[in-house]
Design a protein around this motif. Structure first.
Motif, PDB file in Angstrom:
ATOM      1  N   ASN A   1       0.851  -1.172   0.000  1.00 10.84           N
ATOM      2  CA  ASN A   1       0.000   0.000   0.000  1.00 10.84           C
ATOM      3  C   ASN A   1       0.899   1.237   0.000  1.00 10.84           C
ATOM      4  OD1 ASN A   1      -2.148   1.769   0.297  1.00 10.84           O
ATOM      5  ND2 ASN A   1      -2.283   1.468   2.513  1.00 10.84           N
ATOM      6  N   LEU A   2       1.060   1.854  -1.183  1.00  9.26           N
ATOM      7  CA  LEU A   2       1.943   3.006  -1.312  1.00  9.26           C
ATOM      8  C   LEU A   2       1.138   4.300  -1.402  1.00  9.26           C
ATOM      9  CD1 LEU A   2       4.505   1.605  -3.908  1.00  9.26           C
ATOM     10  CD2 LEU A   2       4.687   1.630  -1.413  1.00  9.26           C
ATOM     11  N   ARG A   3       1.608   5.329  -0.733  1.00 11.40           N
ATOM     12  CA  ARG A   3       0.969   6.647  -0.794  1.00 11.40           C
ATOM     13  C   ARG A   3       1.454   7.349  -2.061  1.00 11.40           C
ATOM     14  NH1 ARG A   3       2.255  12.101   2.016  1.00 11.40           N
ATOM     15  NH2 ARG A   3       0.220  13.104   2.027  1.00 11.40           N
ATOM     16  N   HIS A   4       0.524   7.772  -2.894  1.00 18.38           N
ATOM     17  CA  HIS A   4       0.874   8.486  -4.126  1.00 18.38           C
ATOM     18  C   HIS A   4       0.945   9.981  -3.833  1.00 18.38           C
ATOM     19  CE1 HIS A   4       0.359   5.128  -7.065  1.00 18.38           C
ATOM     20  NE2 HIS A   4      -0.211   4.634  -5.995  1.00 18.38           N
ATOM     21  N   SER A   5       2.102  10.572  -4.111  1.00 15.49           N
ATOM     22  CA  SER A   5       2.337  11.981  -3.828  1.00 15.49           C
ATOM     23  C   SER A   5       2.926  12.689  -5.041  1.00 15.49           C
ATOM     24  CB  SER A   5       3.314  12.141  -2.662  1.00 15.49           C
ATOM     25  OG  SER A   5       2.777  11.595  -1.473  1.00 15.49           O
ATOM     26  N   VAL A   6       2.746  14.005  -5.058  1.00 20.35           N
ATOM     27  CA  VAL A   6       3.362  14.856  -6.072  1.00 20.35           C
ATOM     28  C   VAL A   6       4.222  15.889  -5.364  1.00 20.35           C
ATOM     29  CG1 VAL A   6       1.636  14.567  -7.883  1.00 20.35           C
ATOM     30  CG2 VAL A   6       1.260  16.281  -6.115  1.00 20.35           C
ATOM     31  N   ARG A   7       5.328  16.249  -5.987  1.00 20.44           N
ATOM     32  CA  ARG A   7       6.241  17.228  -5.405  1.00 20.44           C
ATOM     33  C   ARG A   7       6.731  18.157  -6.513  1.00 20.44           C
ATOM     34  NH1 ARG A   7       6.553  16.695  -0.438  1.00 20.44           N
ATOM     35  NH2 ARG A   7       6.087  14.719   0.545  1.00 20.44           N
ATOM     36  N   ALA A   8       7.098  19.375  -6.124  1.00 23.30           N
ATOM     37  CA  ALA A   8       7.574  20.354  -7.104  1.00 23.30           C
ATOM     38  C   ALA A   8       9.034  20.699  -6.867  1.00 23.30           C
ATOM     39  CB  ALA A   8       6.734  21.627  -7.031  1.00 23.30           C
ATOM     40  N   ILE A   9       9.812  20.583  -7.924  1.00 19.17           N
ATOM     41  CA  ILE A   9      11.168  21.107  -7.931  1.00 19.17           C
ATOM     42  C   ILE A   9      11.009  22.560  -8.365  1.00 19.17           C
ATOM     43  CG2 ILE A   9      13.463  20.934  -8.975  1.00 19.17           C
ATOM     44  CD1 ILE A   9      12.604  18.523  -7.223  1.00 19.17           C
ATOM     45  N   ILE A  10      10.935  23.464  -7.378  1.00 25.35           N
ATOM     46  CA  ILE A  10      10.728  24.888  -7.656  1.00 25.35           C
ATOM     47  C   ILE A  10      12.107  25.534  -7.742  1.00 25.35           C
ATOM     48  CG2 ILE A  10       9.724  27.051  -6.851  1.00 25.35           C
ATOM     49  CD1 ILE A  10       7.687  25.367  -5.258  1.00 25.35           C
ATOM     50  N   LEU A  11      12.473  25.977  -8.948  1.00 20.70           N
ATOM     51  CA  LEU A  11      13.769  26.610  -9.172  1.00 20.70           C
ATOM     52  C   LEU A  11      13.572  28.077  -9.515  1.00 20.70           C
ATOM     53  CD1 LEU A  11      15.690  23.979 -11.353  1.00 20.70           C
ATOM     54  CD2 LEU A  11      16.052  24.529  -8.936  1.00 20.70           C
ATOM     55  N   ASN A  12      14.369  28.934  -8.865  1.00 23.44           N
ATOM     56  CA  ASN A  12      14.309  30.357  -9.197  1.00 23.44           C
ATOM     57  C   ASN A  12      15.375  30.699 -10.236  1.00 23.44           C
ATOM     58  OD1 ASN A  12      16.778  30.809  -7.873  1.00 23.44           O
ATOM     59  ND2 ASN A  12      15.854  31.752  -6.079  1.00 23.44           N
ATOM     60  N   GLU A  13      15.481  31.978 -10.561  1.00 21.81           N
ATOM     61  CA  GLU A  13      16.408  32.416 -11.609  1.00 21.81           C
ATOM     62  C   GLU A  13      17.873  32.192 -11.242  1.00 21.81           C
ATOM     63  OE1 GLU A  13      15.267  35.980  -9.031  1.00 21.81           O
ATOM     64  OE2 GLU A  13      14.223  34.289  -9.941  1.00 21.81           O
ATOM     65  N   ASP A  14      18.189  31.994  -9.959  1.00 24.18           N
ATOM     66  CA  ASP A  14      19.560  31.716  -9.514  1.00 24.18           C
ATOM     67  C   ASP A  14      19.817  30.217  -9.351  1.00 24.18           C
ATOM     68  OD1 ASP A  14      20.194  34.453  -9.385  1.00 24.18           O
ATOM     69  OD2 ASP A  14      19.376  34.599  -7.345  1.00 24.18           O
ATOM     70  N   GLU A  15      18.901  29.385  -9.879  1.00 30.21           N
ATOM     71  CA  GLU A  15      18.989  27.921  -9.791  1.00 30.21           C
ATOM     72  C   GLU A  15      18.919  27.420  -8.354  1.00 30.21           C
ATOM     73  OE1 GLU A  15      18.362  26.734 -12.447  1.00 30.21           O
ATOM     74  OE2 GLU A  15      19.543  27.522 -14.083  1.00 30.21           O
ATOM     75  N   ARG A  16      18.277  28.181  -7.482  1.00 32.64           N
ATOM     76  CA  ARG A  16      18.040  27.738  -6.105  1.00 32.64           C
ATOM     77  C   ARG A  16      16.712  26.999  -6.067  1.00 32.64           C
ATOM     78  NH1 ARG A  16      21.401  29.848  -2.327  1.00 32.64           N
ATOM     79  NH2 ARG A  16      22.760  31.520  -3.034  1.00 32.64           N
ATOM     80  N   ILE A  17      16.664  25.970  -5.232  1.00 33.59           N
ATOM     81  CA  ILE A  17      15.456  25.162  -5.069  1.00 33.59           C
ATOM     82  C   ILE A  17      14.811  25.503  -3.735  1.00 33.59           C
ATOM     83  CG2 ILE A  17      16.804  23.239  -4.125  1.00 33.59           C
ATOM     84  CD1 ILE A  17      14.726  21.319  -5.315  1.00 33.59           C
ATOM     85  N   LEU A  18      13.491  25.595  -3.746  1.00 33.99           N
ATOM     86  CA  LEU A  18      12.748  25.850  -2.512  1.00 33.99           C
ATOM     87  C   LEU A  18      12.426  24.507  -1.857  1.00 33.99           C
ATOM     88  CD1 LEU A  18      11.372  27.869  -0.618  1.00 33.99           C
ATOM     89  CD2 LEU A  18       9.311  27.631  -2.039  1.00 33.99           C
ATOM     90  N   LEU A  19      12.875  24.341  -0.609  1.00 29.87           N
ATOM     91  CA  LEU A  19      12.634  23.100   0.126  1.00 29.87           C
ATOM     92  C   LEU A  19      11.889  23.380   1.429  1.00 29.87           C
ATOM     93  CD1 LEU A  19      16.107  21.318  -0.262  1.00 29.87           C
ATOM     94  CD2 LEU A  19      14.022  20.954  -1.610  1.00 29.87           C
ATOM     95  N   CYS A  20      11.094  22.401   1.834  1.00 29.13           N
ATOM     96  CA  CYS A  20      10.386  22.429   3.117  1.00 29.13           C
ATOM     97  C   CYS A  20      11.219  21.677   4.144  1.00 29.13           C
ATOM     98  CB  CYS A  20       9.032  21.730   3.001  1.00 29.13           C
ATOM     99  SG  CYS A  20       7.860  22.502   1.887  1.00 29.13           S
TER     100      CYS A  20
END
Length: 164
Positions: free
Chosen positions: A5-24
């Motif tokens: 039983n696997l939980r189906h999830s979606v995630r976003a690789i949010i990249l800004n103009e400086d190639e930084r990723i937003l992480l929680c």
């Protein structure tokens, strides 16, 4: 082989103009003291499409509106007891969202974010992730190299399979 039983999830690789990723920053209760930095996103609700779930999760967690269908860049399956409460593991599908830098603030209150174990948001450069020497973890564990490959090569024609 028994079904899992696997939980189906979606995630976003949010990249800004400086190639930084937003992480929680997820402060996981068990084992106590575990902190994991991961892309924003979450579970797909019954009857919800992956892109509708992604749009909802990004609005709630970071306050970002997704107006186009972002490319599906990574796919991850983790079968591990305890990885997702009530499940045998998780399937994470990652989508690439490029945006200008912004101060993240979603529609969820601090208490609602805390109930989802989210205790912070931060923009990270791949070099910072690769050189990080603290006790916190990143998800996926090879985030720095996968992210660098994504930035250098651009969105793949189909999702790249990731490990843990």
């Amino acid at each position: 082989m028994p079904s899992v039983n696997l939980r189906h999830s979606v995630r976003a690789i949010i990249l800004n103009e400086d190639e930084r990723i937003l992480l929680c920053r997820f402060a996981i209760p068990e084992p106590a003291g575990t902190v994991v930095w991961a892309a924003p996103g979450g579970g797909i609700e019954p009857g919800e499409t992956p892109l509708a779930a992604l749009s909802r999760e990004l609005r709630e967690e970071v306050g970002l509106a997704v107006t186009t269908d972002p490319p599906h860049v990574w796919h991850q399956e983790v079968v591990a007891p305890g990885y997702a409460e009530g499940y045998d593991g998780v399937i994470n599908d990652y989508f690439l969202v490029r945006t200008a830098a912004f101060k993240p603030r979603g529609t969820l209150s601090d208490d609602q974010l805390a109930a989802e174990n989210i205790s912070g948001l931060k923009w990270w450069h791949p070099r910072e992730i690769a050189s990080y020497a603290g006790a916190d973890l990143f998800s996926p564990r090879d985030l720095a190299s996968s992210l660098t490959a994504l930035i250098n090569a651009g969105a793949p024609s189909g999702p790249v399979r990731l490990g843990l």
